[in-house]
Design an enzyme around this catalytic site. Structure first.
Site, PDB file in Angstrom:
ATOM      1  N   SER A  41       0.836  -1.195   0.000  1.00  0.00           N
ATOM      2  CA  SER A  41       0.000   0.000   0.000  1.00  0.00           C
ATOM      3  C   SER A  41       0.878   1.256   0.000  1.00  0.00           C
ATOM      4  O   SER A  41       1.731   1.407  -0.867  1.00  0.00           O
ATOM      5  CB  SER A  41      -0.957  -0.046   1.198  1.00  0.00           C
ATOM      6  OG  SER A  41      -2.021   0.860   1.045  1.00  0.00           O
ATOM      7  N   ASP A 155      -5.729  -3.661  -2.445  1.00  0.00           N
ATOM      8  CA  ASP A 155      -4.709  -3.370  -1.440  1.00  0.00           C
ATOM      9  C   ASP A 155      -4.044  -4.636  -0.897  1.00  0.00           C
ATOM     10  O   ASP A 155      -4.713  -5.568  -0.443  1.00  0.00           O
ATOM     11  CB  ASP A 155      -5.374  -2.595  -0.294  1.00  0.00           C
ATOM     12  CG  ASP A 155      -4.368  -1.845   0.554  1.00  0.00           C
ATOM     13  OD1 ASP A 155      -3.426  -2.482   1.052  1.00  0.00           O
ATOM     14  OD2 ASP A 155      -4.528  -0.619   0.729  1.00  0.00           O
TER      15      ASP A 155
END
Length: 322
Positions: A41, A155
């Site tokens: 991320s 993610d």
């Protein structure tokens, strides 16, 4: 210390991730040579800047952000699988820091994403570095998923928030991990998340009226409110004795925090890093990207305080290896 392959595992945490910049700066000042970096991320984005040799430019960009500039980098739209498209900010990063392919980087780089349909952990090791960072950063419901090599990716924090395992797979001897979400139970988070249910019909009506007023401010106002406690402070000026129930994005952000913290503990129990750095960032909301200066400073100071431990552990590893 170049005889030891040192890797950085940069964890997820949205706006708290600017602390990674401070961590890297402190490590460089300690004379520690980083041979590889793996990110999840926001960690993949900061890692991309570092691996590309553009960390100082990224730091200046982050420190120059204000709330309005952050807003201008967000491309809103609900027809793409998330509140924010995400292309605008990553295209900007590519323009500012250079379009670089992972294969051409001076140090080894990898990013972690999640296959939306299979749930598999995907390691991104080739192609445009900011495309990889974009795929790794697609927070469900917030940032739209990315089509990447025949998959829809979201993610990486859903499966591997602090990618120690990827560092090991890349050939690291010594892994320094940075965990950003370790403050779930601090007083600052408790005060930010505190709420009480309505007790009477009158109170319920007041809350509904307040919600309607917030809706009139637009979706961005509601979205921003969830993690930015300055918005809550404004509300409290008018209703100082009443705690507003959490909104949709408040629930989403809190759930993501809890999930990633639990997954991180489970993953690191089985594959612990050699050094774990945990900057105290619980007071920074996950969408407060304009607080980069503060995050960088906290990351730097936290790492500097661990100077002796980091250097001693690397030296101990060298001695044991012979």
């Amino acid at each position: 210390m170049s005889d030891v392959n040192v890797a950085l595992a940069l964890g997820s945490g949205a706006a708290r991730g600017w602390a990674h910049i401070g961590v890297i700066k402190a490590l460089e000042e300690l004379g520690i040579k980083i041979n590889m970096v793996a990110g999840t991320s926001i960690g993949s984005l900061v890692g991309a800047g570092y691996a590309s040799g553009r960390l100082s430019e990224m730091e200046q960009w982050v420190k120059g952000m204000n709330r309005w500039e952050v807003f201008n980098l967000l491309d809103f739209g609900f027809n793409q699988g998330g509140l924010i498209g995400g292309e605008k900010v990553f295209n900007y990063a590519r323009e500012q820091f250079g379009a670089t392919r992972i294969e051409d980087l001076p140090i080894t780089y990898g990013a972690v994403a999640t296959d939306l349909y299979s749930g598999r952990e995907i390691w991104l090791r080739k192609g445009d570095i900011f495309n990889a960072a974009r795929a790794s950063s697609a927070m469900p419901g917030v940032l739209a998923p990315t089509a990447y090599d025949g998959r829809w990716l979201v993610d990486g924090g859903l499966v591997n928030p602090v990618p120690v395992s990827l560092c090991r797979a890349l050939g690291a001897d010594f892994v320094i991990a940075v965990h950003l979400n370790s403050q779930l139970n601090t007083k600052s988070l408790e005060s930010r998340a505190r709420s009480i249910p309505p007790q009477t019909e009158v109170e319920q009506a007041e809350l509904e009226h307040q919600s309607e007023d917030n809706d009139q401010q637009g979706m961005f106002g509601n979205f921003w409110a969830h993690s930015q406690h300055y918005y809550e402070n404004i509300v409290q000026k008018f209703k100082s004795n009443e705690h507003k129930a959490p909104g949709m994005f408040g629930v989403m952000a809190g759930a993501i925090d809890i999930m990633q913290e639990r997954i991180t503990k489970a993953r690191m129990a089985g594959d612990p890093p050699d050094i774990l750095i945990q900057p105290k960032l619980g007071h920074i909301g996950i969408m407060e990207f304009e607080r980069g200066d503060e995050g960088i400073e906290i990351g730097y100071e936290t790492t500097t305080r661990m100077k002796d431990l980091i250097q001693d552990e690397i030296e101990l590893y060298r001695e044991r290896r012979g």
